[in-house]
Write a protein that holds these residues in place. Structure first.
Motif, short mmCIF file in Angstrom:
data_model
loop_
_atom_site.label_atom_id
_atom_site.label_comp_id
_atom_site.label_asym_id
_atom_site.label_seq_id
_atom_site.Cartn_x
_atom_site.Cartn_y
_atom_site.Cartn_z
N GLN A 394 0.36 8.84 23.39
CA GLN A 394 -0.21 9.78 24.36
C GLN A 394 -0.23 11.16 23.72
O GLN A 394 0.76 11.57 23.10
CB GLN A 394 0.64 9.81 25.64
CG GLN A 394 0.83 8.45 26.30
CD GLN A 394 -0.46 7.83 26.77
OE1 GLN A 394 -1.31 8.53 27.33
NE2 GLN A 394 -0.63 6.54 26.54
N PRO A 395 -1.33 11.92 23.86
CA PRO A 395 -1.43 13.23 23.22
C PRO A 395 -0.26 14.15 23.61
O PRO A 395 0.04 14.32 24.80
CB PRO A 395 -2.76 13.78 23.75
CG PRO A 395 -3.55 12.57 24.10
CD PRO A 395 -2.56 11.57 24.60
N GLY A 396 0.42 14.68 22.61
CA GLY A 396 1.47 15.65 22.86
C GLY A 396 2.78 15.09 23.37
O GLY A 396 3.72 15.84 23.64
N ILE A 397 2.88 13.77 23.50
CA ILE A 397 4.09 13.15 24.05
C ILE A 397 4.77 12.31 22.95
O ILE A 397 4.13 11.47 22.31
CB ILE A 397 3.76 12.27 25.26
CG1 ILE A 397 3.13 13.11 26.37
CG2 ILE A 397 5.03 11.56 25.77
CD1 ILE A 397 2.69 12.31 27.58
N ALA A 398 6.05 12.54 22.75
CA ALA A 398 6.80 11.77 21.76
C ALA A 398 6.94 10.33 22.21
O ALA A 398 7.27 10.06 23.37
CB ALA A 398 8.18 12.39 21.55
N PRO A 399 6.68 9.37 21.33
CA PRO A 399 6.81 7.95 21.71
C PRO A 399 8.28 7.61 21.99
O PRO A 399 9.19 8.20 21.40
CB PRO A 399 6.28 7.20 20.50
CG PRO A 399 6.41 8.15 19.36
CD PRO A 399 6.23 9.51 19.93
N PRO A 400 8.53 6.66 22.88
CA PRO A 400 9.91 6.28 23.20
C PRO A 400 10.56 5.49 22.07
O PRO A 400 9.88 4.94 21.20
CB PRO A 400 9.74 5.40 24.44
CG PRO A 400 8.37 4.84 24.33
CD PRO A 400 7.54 5.90 23.66
N PRO A 401 11.89 5.44 22.06
CA PRO A 401 12.60 4.66 21.03
C PRO A 401 12.18 3.19 21.05
O PRO A 401 11.87 2.64 22.10
CB PRO A 401 14.07 4.81 21.43
CG PRO A 401 14.13 6.07 22.23
CD PRO A 401 12.83 6.13 22.96
N PHE A 402 12.14 2.58 19.89
CA PHE A 402 11.85 1.17 19.67
C PHE A 402 10.38 0.81 19.90
O PHE A 402 10.01 -0.36 19.83
CB PHE A 402 12.72 0.27 20.54
CG PHE A 402 14.19 0.45 20.31
CD1 PHE A 402 14.80 -0.05 19.17
CD2 PHE A 402 14.98 1.15 21.22
CE1 PHE A 402 16.15 0.12 18.94
CE2 PHE A 402 16.33 1.33 21.00
CZ PHE A 402 16.92 0.81 19.86
N ALA A 403 9.52 1.82 20.17
CA ALA A 403 8.10 1.53 20.39
C ALA A 403 7.36 1.34 19.07
O ALA A 403 6.27 0.77 19.04
CB ALA A 403 7.46 2.65 21.19
N GLN A 404 7.93 1.80 17.97
CA GLN A 404 7.24 1.77 16.68
C GLN A 404 7.25 0.37 16.08
O GLN A 404 8.11 -0.45 16.36
CB GLN A 404 7.91 2.75 15.71
CG GLN A 404 9.28 2.31 15.21
CD GLN A 404 10.42 2.69 16.15
OE1 GLN A 404 10.20 3.24 17.23
NE2 GLN A 404 11.65 2.39 15.74
N HIS A 405 6.28 0.14 15.20
CA HIS A 405 6.25 -1.06 14.36
C HIS A 405 6.57 -0.60 12.95
O HIS A 405 5.86 0.25 12.38
CB HIS A 405 4.87 -1.73 14.44
CG HIS A 405 4.64 -2.80 13.43
ND1 HIS A 405 5.62 -3.69 13.04
CD2 HIS A 405 3.52 -3.13 12.70
CE1 HIS A 405 5.12 -4.51 12.13
NE2 HIS A 405 3.86 -4.19 11.91
N VAL A 406 7.65 -1.10 12.36
CA VAL A 406 8.11 -0.62 11.06
C VAL A 406 7.56 -1.49 9.94
O VAL A 406 7.66 -2.71 9.97
CB VAL A 406 9.66 -0.60 11.00
CG1 VAL A 406 10.13 -0.10 9.64
CG2 VAL A 406 10.22 0.30 12.11
N VAL A 407 6.97 -0.84 8.95
CA VAL A 407 6.35 -1.51 7.81
C VAL A 407 6.90 -0.92 6.52
O VAL A 407 7.08 0.29 6.41
CB VAL A 407 4.81 -1.35 7.85
CG1 VAL A 407 4.16 -1.98 6.62
CG2 VAL A 407 4.23 -1.96 9.12
N LEU A 408 7.18 -1.78 5.55
CA LEU A 408 7.63 -1.34 4.23
C LEU A 408 6.44 -1.25 3.29
O LEU A 408 5.60 -2.16 3.26
CB LEU A 408 8.64 -2.32 3.64
CG LEU A 408 10.05 -2.34 4.23
CD1 LEU A 408 10.86 -3.45 3.59
CD2 LEU A 408 10.73 -1.00 4.02
#
Length: 618
Positions: A394-408
């Motif tokens: 969402q524009p200007g809003i920090a994403p919540p914890p654990f929402a990310q997809h982690v890639v190496l």
């Protein structure tokens, strides 16, 4: 009550920056783990895909690891489900007792995305032979040629000649007769041999790391590893999962890789009329605080069931419990402590409660709410909720914890001005174009310090916390960090166990370093400082291009300056098929780590001051 309280706390407390249990190597949706509340089922025998390879990394706590496939050289990641087992020297073994570099056959089942990543069991060469009653009769010793000529056979099956086998040995090969190490010149024609291998590839049969001589020696080697695993298991409780609950009863089927032996060892402990304590565990077989949250129980029925799948012990019991805890739900994992067994916490770093000393210094090892309580998250995560969509930025809003997809992936190029760049994903080499989120939402961590994209050296492997773009591809990064930062954030170092020339390498300068993962000393219940057990082990590579720092940051050292016992923090290149990751830089010693941290802190202050002056001028 305590389990309910923990459940509530995980909703109310801010989440810590945990890393996923299994990192993805592609900018696409990863495989989610099986929901703990789903109906438990053991995978059927022969439902697996079997891939041979050399074990190169193992995380004891989260039961994940990596091996390099024999045929392709590809680095393969695996996750051990709660029923997953390891077989070593013809016995079930703790992950801590598996030597890295050893050749194994990996029995892999499919994950929810169809990938072969879920490890049902694994067997070394010794186990594969001994479990079928095969041994190798020594015919001739050719040490000058690095060879032992043998005949494969089975005495019990009266199969005298199953083919000739040439065993390759090196000066580093160890030989055992009884409990004693012997010299190769003590070998005699007619000796019965079993062995483990390393360095096996599509073009190399591998060399023997250890050779056990004589049937009595074979029995002793198996007995020793079996007794060690028995002690390991009793300290933590017998693991199993809940088949059903009814009233104040819980029905549990226990896990084992050897049902016959399991019934011999624990059949009496799990007999009708026996008692003990039942504790809630997670999918990694970790418990919270058994000494406090244990629940007294008695076995009201015990039955032998068909061992129709991997990990099935063949024993199912129904227990009458004093309290029906939240964790005693169908599909959840529990541990049973037999009558008279000490019901103790697992070691610091392994226990989910952290010994009551508050927040762990190692965030990776903390309780993971997204994994343990997926229903608390209204979006998909790297740990579950596969049926839900990913969180949308969402524009200007920090994403919540654990929402990310982690890639190496390995940095290919960056443009600091536009906050964009490219990286190659581990294993596949797929090139991903990424953009860093705006200044207040996207950040860079390099050497555990706030940095810019321009600070990241090309060729460095990083962790990318990604979100979907308008096309649904994971290209928008909220955080990019190097391996140094991961280790420093978790107060973790790699302790050198051994340094050996890299087998089958075209680079004569390449060495392989066997390292154990250690975490800081902590206070025990008596207030004394103690070092927790190692939490994992891996093999890392160093070559002529690696910058090694030891003692001082003023001038580089060499790999020859590294010694067994050194504590390392490292950075790496990416890892691709037939092109394994290599350390780009190595920093040795806690004093040097502190000096580097101070230098980075001063550098960050200087950069911050310059930015402030620039802003004032504008």
């Amino acid at each position: 009550m305590q389990r309910r309280l923990l459940h509530a706390l995980c909703v109310l407390l801010p989440c810590s920056p945990l890393l996923p249990t299994s990192l993805s190597t592609a900018a696409e949706a990863p495989a989610a783990t099986t929901s703990p509340s789903s109906s438990p089922a053991f995978p059927a025998h022969h439902s697996d895909q079997r891939i041979s390879g050399e074990l190169v990394s193992i995380d004891f706590i989260r039961r994940i690891g990596q091996f390099r496939a024999t045929k392709t050289g590809e680095l393969v990641e695996f996750t051990m489900p709660p029923y997953g087992t390891a077989q070593y020297l013809n016995s079930e073994a703790s992950l801590r007792d598996l030597p890295l570099g050893t050749f194994f056959l990996f029995f892999l089942n499919q994950d929810t995305q169809g990938g072969w990543t879920r490890l049902a069991t694994m067997q070394d060469q010794y186990t594969m032979d001994a479990s079928h009653s095969f041994t190798y009769r020594l015919d001739e010793v050719k040490l000058a040629e690095g060879k032992l000529l043998t005949t494969k056979h089975s005495v019990s099956k009266k199969q005298d000649d199953l083919g000739k086998k040439e065993l390759l040995v090196t000066p580093g090969t160890r030989y055992w007769r009884g409990a004693d190490a012997i010299k190769p010149k003590d070998l005699k024609p007619g000796d019965e041999l079993l062995f483990t291998l390393t360095g096996r590839t599509s073009s190399n049969p591998g060399t023997c790391t250890d050779i056990w001589i004589g049937t009595e020696t074979h029995a002793l080697a198996t007995k020793q590893i079996r007794e060690k695993f028995d002690t390991f298991t009793k300290h933590r409780g017998l693991p199993g999962w809940v088949d059903k609950t009814e009233g104040n009863t819980v029905t549990v089927t226990f896990f084992s890789g050897d049902a016959k032996l399991y019934q011999t060892l624990y059949g009496e402990v799990l007999a009708q009329g026996k008692g003990g304590n039942l504790c809630v565990a997670n999918q990694d077989l970790r418990t919270w605080n058994p000494g406090v949250d244990k629940d007294g129980c008695s076995i009201i029925s015990s039955e032998r069931i068909p061992t129709d799948g991997y990990g099935n012990s063949g024993i199912r019991v129904t227990l009458k419990v004093s309290n029906m805890l939240e964790g005693f739900r169908k599909g959840r994992v529990v541990r049973f402590f037999g009558s008279g067994w000490p019901t103790k916490d697992q070691f610091y770093g392994e226990s989910l409660m952290g010994y009551g000393f508050g927040r762990l210094q190692t965030p990776e090892l903390e309780e993971n709410p997204a994994k343990e309580y997926p229903d608390q998250f209204p979006f998909r995560t790297d740990f579950g909720n596969e049926h839900l969509p990913w969180y949308q930025l969402q524009p200007g809003i920090a994403p919540p914890p654990f929402a990310q997809h982690v890639v190496l992936g390995e940095i290919v190029k960056v443009d600091a001005a536009s906050r964009t760049g490219q990286f190659k994903t581990d294993r596949t080499g797929e090139v991903v174009n990424f953009s860093l989120l705006p200044q207040n939402l996207g950040s860079i961590k390099y050497l555990n310090t706030d940095a810019t994209l321009g600070d990241l050296p090309v060729g460095t492997r990083c962790r990318f916390h990604l979100f979907q773009d308008e096309q649904g591809k994971f290209t928008k990064a909220s955080l990019i960090s190097d391996e140094f930062t991961r280790l420093a954030t978790n107060a973790m170092t790699y302790r050198v166990e051994s340094i050996q020339p890299t087998l089958n390498s075209s680079d004569p300068t390449s060495v392989t370093v066997n390292v154990s993962w250690q975490i800081p000393e902590v206070k025990n219940y008596n207030g004394d400082m103690e070092r927790p057990p190692d939490i994992g082990r891996s093999l890392i590579r160093i070559n002529k291009d690696t910058k090694v720092w030891k003692g001082t940051l003023d001038h580089p050292s060499t790999v020859k300056d590294l010694a067994v016992g050194d504590a390392l923090i490292i950075n790496l290149t990416g890892d691709f098929a037939n092109d394994p990751a290599v350390c780009t830089e190595v920093w040795a010693g806690p004093d040097l780590h502190k000096a580097l941290a101070e230098a980075q802190k001063n550098k960050a202050k200087l950069a911050s001051g310059k930015d402030a002056k620039t802003a004032q001028k504008k």
